[in-house]
Structures are given as C-alpha cells and as structure tokens.
Write an enzyme that holds these catalytic residues in place. Structure first.
Site, PDB file in Angstrom:
ATOM      1  N   TYR A  50       1.200  -4.436  11.919  1.00 21.09           N
ATOM      2  CA  TYR A  50       0.998  -2.923  11.288  1.00 21.09           C
ATOM      3  C   TYR A  50       2.438  -2.105  12.726  1.00 21.09           C
ATOM      4  O   TYR A  50       2.857  -1.573  11.805  1.00 21.09           O
ATOM      5  CB  TYR A  50      -0.475  -2.464  11.229  1.00 21.09           C
ATOM      6  CG  TYR A  50      -1.067  -2.835   9.976  1.00 21.09           C
ATOM      7  CD1 TYR A  50      -1.498  -2.074   9.951  1.00 21.09           C
ATOM      8  CD2 TYR A  50      -1.694  -4.245  10.374  1.00 21.09           C
ATOM      9  CE1 TYR A  50      -2.072  -3.016   8.193  1.00 21.09           C
ATOM     10  CE2 TYR A  50      -2.160  -4.779   9.373  1.00 21.09           C
ATOM     11  CZ  TYR A  50      -2.675  -3.979   8.277  1.00 21.09           C
ATOM     12  OH  TYR A  50      -3.080  -4.253   7.113  1.00 21.09           O
ATOM     13  N   ASN A  83     -10.576  -2.674   2.629  1.00 20.02           N
ATOM     14  CA  ASN A  83      -9.597  -2.638   1.555  1.00 20.02           C
ATOM     15  C   ASN A  83     -11.485  -2.047   0.828  1.00 20.02           C
ATOM     16  O   ASN A  83     -12.481  -2.360   1.490  1.00 20.02           O
ATOM     17  CB  ASN A  83      -9.739  -3.846   0.879  1.00 20.02           C
ATOM     18  CG  ASN A  83      -8.634  -4.319   1.549  1.00 20.02           C
ATOM     19  OD1 ASN A  83      -7.396  -3.191   1.394  1.00 20.02           O
ATOM     20  ND2 ASN A  83      -7.926  -5.158   1.465  1.00 20.02           N
ATOM     21  N   HIS A 136      -3.597   0.866  12.001  1.00 17.67           N
ATOM     22  CA  HIS A 136      -3.707  -0.203  12.869  1.00 17.67           C
ATOM     23  C   HIS A 136      -4.599  -0.515  13.601  1.00 17.67           C
ATOM     24  O   HIS A 136      -5.342  -0.226  13.817  1.00 17.67           O
ATOM     25  CB  HIS A 136      -2.122  -0.041  13.894  1.00 17.67           C
ATOM     26  CG  HIS A 136      -2.276  -0.943  15.185  1.00 17.67           C
ATOM     27  ND1 HIS A 136      -2.300  -2.589  14.510  1.00 17.67           N
ATOM     28  CD2 HIS A 136      -1.348  -1.231  16.852  1.00 17.67           C
ATOM     29  CE1 HIS A 136      -2.047  -3.601  15.780  1.00 17.67           C
ATOM     30  NE2 HIS A 136      -1.517  -2.696  16.830  1.00 17.67           N
ATOM     31  N   HIS A 165       0.717  -1.600  -0.214  1.00 18.44           N
ATOM     32  CA  HIS A 165       0.151   0.032  -0.139  1.00 18.44           C
ATOM     33  C   HIS A 165       1.094   1.114  -0.036  1.00 18.44           C
ATOM     34  O   HIS A 165       1.042   2.043   0.409  1.00 18.44           O
ATOM     35  CB  HIS A 165      -1.180  -0.108   0.977  1.00 18.44           C
ATOM     36  CG  HIS A 165      -2.014  -0.427   1.351  1.00 18.44           C
ATOM     37  ND1 HIS A 165      -3.421  -0.961   0.935  1.00 18.44           N
ATOM     38  CD2 HIS A 165      -2.328  -2.503   1.738  1.00 18.44           C
ATOM     39  CE1 HIS A 165      -4.537  -1.950   0.359  1.00 18.44           C
ATOM     40  NE2 HIS A 165      -3.035  -3.280   1.216  1.00 18.44           N
TER      41      HIS A 165
HETATM   42  C1  HEM Z   1      -8.179  -8.108   5.579  1.00 18.96           C
HETATM   43  C2  HEM Z   1      -7.585  -8.370   4.926  1.00 18.96           C
HETATM   44  C3  HEM Z   1      -6.506  -7.150   4.905  1.00 18.96           C
HETATM   45  C4  HEM Z   1      -6.949  -5.326   4.905  1.00 18.96           C
HETATM   46  C5  HEM Z   1      -7.648  -5.201   4.298  1.00 18.96           C
HETATM   47  C6  HEM Z   1      -5.860  -4.636   4.257  1.00 18.96           C
HETATM   48  C7  HEM Z   1      -5.315  -3.244   4.614  1.00 18.96           C
HETATM   49  C8  HEM Z   1      -4.521  -2.333   4.292  1.00 18.96           C
HETATM   50  C9  HEM Z   1      -3.666  -1.148   4.311  1.00 18.96           C
HETATM   51  C10 HEM Z   1      -5.518  -0.528   3.350  1.00 18.96           C
HETATM   52  C11 HEM Z   1      -2.832  -0.877   3.992  1.00 18.96           C
HETATM   53  C12 HEM Z   1      -2.465   0.553   4.250  1.00 18.96           C
HETATM   54  C13 HEM Z   1      -2.444   1.604   5.333  1.00 18.96           C
HETATM   55  C14 HEM Z   1      -2.594   2.865   4.859  1.00 18.96           C
HETATM   56  O1  HEM Z   1      -3.334   3.401   4.138  1.00 18.96           O
HETATM   57  O2  HEM Z   1      -1.315   3.324   5.469  1.00 18.96           O
HETATM   58  C15 HEM Z   1      -2.305  -1.974   4.674  1.00 18.96           C
HETATM   59  C16 HEM Z   1      -1.349  -1.520   4.881  1.00 18.96           C
HETATM   60  C17 HEM Z   1      -0.640  -2.614   4.906  1.00 18.96           C
HETATM   61  N1  HEM Z   1      -0.979  -4.404   6.191  1.00 18.96           N
HETATM   62 FE1  HEM Z   1      -2.500  -4.268   4.954  1.00 18.96          FE
HETATM   63  N2  HEM Z   1      -4.823  -5.603   5.120  1.00 18.96           N
HETATM   64  C18 HEM Z   1      -4.990  -6.641   4.667  1.00 18.96           C
HETATM   65  C19 HEM Z   1      -4.194  -8.233   5.251  1.00 18.96           C
HETATM   66  C20 HEM Z   1      -2.648  -7.796   5.541  1.00 18.96           C
HETATM   67  C21 HEM Z   1      -1.979  -9.026   6.434  1.00 18.96           C
HETATM   68  C22 HEM Z   1      -2.537 -10.081   6.169  1.00 18.96           C
HETATM   69  C23 HEM Z   1      -0.558  -7.758   6.756  1.00 18.96           C
HETATM   70  C24 HEM Z   1       0.297  -9.029   8.022  1.00 18.96           C
HETATM   71  C25 HEM Z   1       0.292  -9.877   8.470  1.00 18.96           C
HETATM   72  C26 HEM Z   1      -0.746  -7.141   6.447  1.00 18.96           C
HETATM   73  C27 HEM Z   1       0.521  -6.096   6.257  1.00 18.96           C
HETATM   74  C28 HEM Z   1       0.246  -4.750   5.944  1.00 18.96           C
HETATM   75  C29 HEM Z   1       1.426  -4.387   6.210  1.00 18.96           C
HETATM   76  C30 HEM Z   1       2.742  -4.563   6.762  1.00 18.96           C
HETATM   77  C31 HEM Z   1       0.682  -2.364   5.741  1.00 18.96           C
HETATM   78  C32 HEM Z   1       2.120  -1.466   5.831  1.00 18.96           C
HETATM   79  C33 HEM Z   1       1.910  -0.335   7.252  1.00 18.96           C
HETATM   80  C34 HEM Z   1       2.627   0.723   7.551  1.00 18.96           C
HETATM   81  O3  HEM Z   1       3.267   0.777   6.732  1.00 18.96           O
HETATM   82  O4  HEM Z   1       2.251   1.421   7.950  1.00 18.96           O
HETATM   83  N3  HEM Z   1      -2.075  -6.840   5.665  1.00 18.96           N
HETATM   84  N4  HEM Z   1      -3.285  -3.136   4.734  1.00 18.96           N
END
Ligand code: HEM
Length: 733
Positions: free
Chosen positions: A413, A198, A390, A126
C-alpha cells in the site's frame, strides 16, 4: 407557507415557496440557483448541510482550531492562483481581435497548465469507490483483549470510510459482480489505525506474491482491454480454475454477496487474523467484522445489470443520499477472539490461511463499538480519491500476524501510494493527516507542506535537545509482540493450506435454496461468457469437488457433461450465519416510488409521502410528466420522477395511488419490480389500474387496500424482509 408537501423539488419554483420538512437528497448546490446569471459579488456559499471536510489539523497532526472551511477558496472575486484579481477569464490575451495569442498571457498559461495536470493515476485495484465521514463509539467490551485506546469504553473516534469495487476502473459501474472494499480510517489519539477490509471474509490467494496474478487475470484482457469491471471472461476463469485456493472466494463472489443492494447493507471483514494485546501483555488472535444495522441485502442479477446502464453511480448515490436524508448508516464492529497459541490453528482451522473463515457458530462475534457515517465529503478528489489506507497504520494493542497475504500487503500500500499520490508526503494531505502529533524526522520531498523547525532531524542529536525521544510502552510507544520465529527459509506453504474445497462447500450448504439458485445462475452466466470450452470444463471439475448438484445444474446450463469429484472433501456443518435471508430488518433509507397522476387523490399522496419520510425512508412521486400534479383544491404534488426518467431499479417498493391512466412504461415499471420480487402496493382504487394492465393483484407481496395508511403498514413490514422471497422460482439440481 404550508408544511403539507414535504418534498422540495428545486426545479419547481412554486414548490420552493413551501417550507419543506425534508428535501429529496441529491440536489447539487446548497441553495437553488437563480434563473439569470448572478452578477452581485458575494463570498462562495458554504458546503451543503450534509457535507463535512476533513478536520482542520496541521500537516503534523496538531489541532489548528481553524474553521472547517479554512482550506476552501475564499473571496468574492476571480483571482489567479497567486490571489491577483482578474477581470476576464473568457478571452486569451491577443494582439488585436484576431490574434495571435500572446505568450505574455500569464493567466492563460496558468489556467491551462493546471488543467493539463488535474489527473492522478487511479488506484491499481479498487479504483472505483466512494467515501463518507463518520464517528466510531467504543463500547469498552474490547478492553479485555486489547489496550488500543480507541477501543476503551465510550471513546469516540472520527473515521473516514471508503467503499469500492476491485476490478473496474475509476469510471466503471457500481453494481457489477465483484468483491467490495470496506476500508476504515480511525483517526485515533495514538495514531491512525486503518482497517482495510472487504465485504467478503476470505480472499482468492493465500500468499501476497499471487496478487498481481489474480488481478491481471480479473482485469480486462490486455489486447482489447475488455471486458470492463467484471469477472465473466476467460482469463479470470482460466486463473481460478487452475488456482483452486480461489474456490472459496469465488463462491462468495458468485453468491448474492457479489452484488450488494447498497454499501449500507454490506458486512465488512478484516479477512486476516490479527493479534490483539491487552494492558497486561496477554495476546489473542482476532478476526474483525463489521455488522450493518440494516442487515445484509443484495440486488438480483438483472437489477444489477440494468442499473449498470441506467444508473452506474447507484451505490455512490445511495450512500450520499441516505446520509443527506439523515438515514445515517451504522455498523457494529465485532471481534471473534481465539487463543494465541503457537500453532495458530483453531478447531482445525489454520488462522493464518486467508481462504478460511471461523464460523460464527463456533466463535461468536462480540460487538465492541458502533460506527455511524454522518457526513458526505465536500470534495471527492481531495477526500475520497486522495485517501490512502495502509495495513501498516496500526496502534498499540493491534499487531499483524504472519498470514502471508497480510505480510505482503504491509509492503504494497505504501509503495503504490508513492506513485499514485506523487511522492512521499501524501500523509500530509488533509484527509490523511493523523490526529495525533507527528514527529517523524522525515524531511523535504515533493509537496512538502510542513514547515519543520530545528536543525537536527536525526537521532541521536544534541542540537535539537535530543528531540524526538524514543517512546517506550509506558508512554504508548508501539512495541511489536515478541513472537518467536523458527524454520528454514523456503518458498513453501504449510500443508494446512491445501484444503481448498471444504469451506466452499460449507458456504454453499449454508445458503437458502433461493440463494443457491442465484449462485448456480451466476456460475452459469459467468462461465457462459467464456469462449474456451476447456476453461469451462476445468471449472466444472473444480465445482465437482464442492457439490455434485451444483455441478450438474451449471453443466446443464453450459451444455457440457457434469464431471465427478476427484477428491473426497471432509464433511462440513453448515453455518446458518452465512445466509442473508430469514429475518426482518429496519427499512431506513429505503426508497418507495409512488405512481400517481392528476386522477389520484393528491391529498392522500402528500400524506403518504409525509408518513414515509417520517419513517426514515424516501418517497418519490412518479408521474407521466414532470413539474407538479394539481387537481381540485388539493395542494399541488411535486413530481420527482417521470415514467420516462426512472426505472423500477431505483425503488425498493412501488405503490400505485388510485387508478392512474395505464400506459406501457407504467406496466414495465410494475412488471420489472414484480419480477425482482419487490413489494407492490396500491390504494384508493389501485386494483382497477393494476388489473387493467393485467397485473396479478393476488400474488404474494402485492398489497391492495382502500386506505393508504393500512397499505403502507403492510408494505413496510414486507420490505423488512428485503424481498418477497416466495416469488422466486427455486430449482437446483
Ligand atoms: C485480504 C485481502 C485484501 C483486502 C481485504 C484488500 C482490500 C483493499 C481495499 C479495501 C482497498 C481499497 C482502499 C481504498 O479504498 O483506497 C485496497 C486497495 C489496494 N490493495 Fe488490497 N486488499 C487485499 C489484498 C491485497 C494484496 C494481497 C495486495 C498486494 C500484495 C493488495 C494491494 C492493494 C493495492 C496496491 C491497493 C491500492 C491502494 C491505493 O492505491 O491506495 N491488496 N485493497
């Protein structure tokens, strides 16, 4: 002064003299620049009217009452970071005219050193996104299921939203085929609540431990680092064809949901099931939905591809421009509420499986509040880049469930933000500061900006009079729902997670014919970009377990045999709510291009622009040249785009004013818009211009009238349907 021309073009001095009733959004500065370099010292200008910084709360969440601009730079004169006034920032301090440069140059060293460290790591996923401020007003309808204070009746809560793509890097194009992030930070009185969702209600994987796998597969290949920001490559299809729990999400990605028209026209989903608890302690299982007031609309694939080249910032620009123009996007927050029984299965759907939805026909989405995005950030880095969402940011009345994907996210997060934002104190960044008092006993660390008083950041203590005290539920303390846990430790998944195809089939069967055609084309395109025949064939085997006609169509496009199903998938009822087509929607913030030249009736053009702007849309005049159009006694019309600087993809509809001189670029504009099933209008003799370039004036969605107002009425009605759907050739199977 005249109000006849509402559109201010800040490059045209003569236009500036008029009193604009609206401004074409996007101009960079709050006031038009002078031609010569300004020399008169003055304070920095305030931000543009559409911009708002994060609220001025202290690092520990207290209202400061400081003015909004208290964190921006101040003073008329150039200074060092220490506030020392400087006479020169263009020449380093040298020994004589010709050097060498002296180590003594504190300003050179400070300026270059700061620059050298301007970048922070982009998000691991993202990375590409854009944000906006807004407000959430609660209807109070959720109080029957949750005690969360921000969902009580008529409570308003400031929010910050960040939309994003998943796969691309920070500078990648907005309109690629991908899932979109929809993350909302509610700054509530009880602490910050983040809904990190999402635009697709299901996910590729059922367990967070697979997240590195799916992302490694989707990111560019590690050897050449291509392709950027897309799934149309071997490693992505290699993974999803082997890992069939991804099938449902893949269907959504290949549908028009993968290429939204705008962030404003996307649904949002919390994806997981959450547990809500009311004031009496009764809990329910709930799915969160964001429903856009403008409806759900998408680009067509060719449009998305053209935009990725001609305007890679299309979604970013669209959101910021709409907010600047006052067309504030709105979403209703809705809940699907299911009983919290020990099985956590509803009508055969395992609520802990994030690859499954609960159809809206089975459990209707109940609206609980309205979110309005009403201000653009002042500084992208400080706000959109540094915001940290988060799932662990919860408030009383909202709990996570045991969905294994959600559980892993609860770890990920905070962990990633430690690196991305350079230490443990990023919650003190202005955009991340809670609007509730913080008394956490965390101390010190990189970038600590709080000045903590007291000597006893530990519990129990007596030196600081026992502060802080534990907060029980009677004073809004957060107490986890005491859900019983049982079972042996094991790396397994429940049998109910094994059905990977029935809901993919339900999704496919719920689409209209034209949407199915788009989906078949997308599969054919993406698999067609793979090099390995085995991967294409393997994916055809997956498709065969979803739908035979679709498999045959894609197989034909790939030049491969269509395999038969290997599994018998249970019968499914379509869910009509999943289709985007079939009802009219508001047209706020839509963009109409008006092709005109000196031969057009300019008074009518101005009036048409006025009417369009008054109806909450944008009207941009497209002419063969820049500057203004002038003829006779009419007021000059400011040109916002030339046939050279624009493409049809900027517009939701195109209107021809009179009979402008035909030329190839005009034809391309019209032909492209027509091909993308957009509404085309014409007035004041436009039929001649259109016929002269061989344009089908009697085709559906082409409105030719002598009078502009009559034409516009019909154009806007047709735009409410988003596209002229009859123009798409439909053929599947
Ligand atoms: C239903 C499943 C998921 C959704 C809806 C989702 C949604 C999102 C969204 C919207 C962001 C962007 C946040 C922003 O705008 O700063 C994000 C970032 C991220 N997501 Fe997910 N995600 C999902 C699953 C996962 C999973 C399973 C993991 C890890 C095990 C993960 C790890 C991350 C990480 C590491 C970031 C970057 C956050 C940052 O650098 O601040 N996500 N996710």
């Amino acid at each position: 002064m005249t109000a006849a021309d509402p559109i201010r073009d800040r490059t045209a001095p003569e236009a500036e003299e008029k009193a604009p009733s609206a401004v074409v959004p996007g101009a960079p500065a709050p006031e038009p620049p002078s031609l010569d370099e300004p020399t008169q010292p003055r304070e920095p200008a305030p931000p543009k009217a559409d911009q708002r910084p994060p609220e001025a709360v202290s690092p520990t969440g207290k209202p400061t009452g400081a003015p909004e601009d208290s964190r921006s730079q101040a003073g008329a004169y150039l200074t060092t970071a220490q506030g020392l006034r400087l006479p020169d920032t263009d020449h380093s301090l040298k020994a004589g005219d010709r050097g060498p440069t002296l180590l003594q140059d504190h300003h050179l060293r400070e300026k270059i050193t700061h620059f050298d460290h301007e970048r922070i790591p982009e998000r691991v996923v993202h990375a590409r996104g854009t944000g906006a401020h807004g407000v959430f007003r609660s209807y109070g309808t959720a109080t029957s299921v949750t005690k969360a204070g921000f969902l009580a009746k008529d409570v308003t809560t400031p929010v910050f939203v960040r939309f994003s793509t998943v796969l691309g890097s920070r500078g990648s194009a907005d309109t690629v085929r991908d899932t979109r992030g929809f993350a909302t930070k509610f700054y509530t009185d009880e602490g910050t609540f983040d809904l990190v969702g999402n635009n697709i209600p299901v996910f590729f994987i059922q367990d967070a431990i697979k997240f590195p796998d799916v992302i490694h597969a989707g990111k560019p290949h590690p050897d050449r680092e291509i392709p950027q920001a897309q799934s149309a490559h071997d490693s992505f299809w290699d993974f999803v064809s082997l890992h069939t729990e991804a099938t449902h999400h893949t269907f959504w990605n290949m549908s028009d949901r993968g290429i939204p028209r705008s962030y404003r026209t996307m649904e949002g989903f919390g994806v997981h099931t959450f547990r809500l608890t009311d004031a009496a302690g009764v809990s329910s299982l709930v799915k969160f939905h964001w429903k856009p007031k403008l409806g759900v609309h998408s680009l067509v694939w060719e449009e998305a591809q053209i935009l990725a080249g001609t305007d890679p910032d299309f979604h970013r620009r669209d959101l910021a421009d709409a907010i600047e123009a006052g067309a504030f996007p709105q979403w209703e927050l809705g809940l699907q509420v299911m009983p919290d029984d020990p099985e956590q299965v509803y009508e055969g759907i395992d609520l802990l499986d994030p690859t499954k939805i609960v159809p809206e026909e089975l459990v209707p989405v109940q609206p609980v509040g309205l979110m309005t995005l009403n201000a653009n950030p002042v500084n992208f880095f400080a706000e959109t880049e540094q915001v940290a969402f988060h799932l662990g940011h919860v408030v009383p009345g909202i709990d996570p469930t045991n969905d294994p994907l959600l559980q892993g996210r609860l770890f990920s997060y905070l962990d990633t933000q430690l690196t991305r934002l350079g230490g443990p104190n990023f919650a003190q960044l202005p955009i991340n500061r809670p609007h509730a008092p913080v008394n956490d006993m965390h101390r010190d660390g990189f970038h600590q900006t709080a000045v903590h008083a007291g000597v006893a950041p530990y519990r129990p203590n007596s030196l600081d009079a026992g502060v802080p005290f534990p907060a029980g539920p009677e004073v809004d303390g957060y107490v986890e729902v005491a859900e019983p846990v049982q079972g042996a430790k094991a790396r397994t998944a429940p049998a109910s997670f094994d059905d990977h195809f029935s809901q993919a089939r339900m999704f496919y069967l719920s689409l209209s014919e034209v949407e199915r055609k788009h989906l078949a084309d997308a599969f054919t395109f993406e698999l067609g970009k793979c090099y390995e025949q085995a991967i294409k064939l393997r994916m055809l085997h997956v498709l065969a377990n979803v739908d035979a006609d679709l498999t045959a169509t894609v197989a034909e496009g790939l030049g491969l045999p269509a395999p038969s199903a290997t599994l018998s998938v249970p019968d499914v009822e379509p869910s009509p709510a999943l289709s985007q087509i079939g009802r009219p929607w508001p047209t706020d913030g839509r963009v109409i291009g008006i092709i005109a030249d000196e031969t057009s009736n300019l008074a009518e053009v101005t009036e048409l622009q006025n009417t369009i702007v008054a109806a909450g849309m944008q009207a941009l005049v497209i002419a063969p040249h820049g500057g203004t159009l002038a003829s006779g006694s009419s007021e000059p019309v400011v040109v916002q785009r030339t046939l050279l600087t624009t493409r049809s993809t900027e517009f939701d509809a195109i209107v021809v004013a009179g009979s402008p001189k035909p030329e190839p670029k005009m034809y391309r504009l019209l032909e492209e818009a027509f091909r993308h099933a957009k509404v085309i209008g014409g007035f004041g003799g436009a039929e001649d211009a259109l016929s002269a370039v061989g344009f089908p004036t009697d085709a559906p969605g082409v409105v030719i009238e002598q009078e502009a107002t009559r034409m516009l009425e019909q154009v806007v009605t047709l735009m409410g349907e988003h596209r002229v759907w009859q123009r798409f050739p439909v053929h599947v199977g």
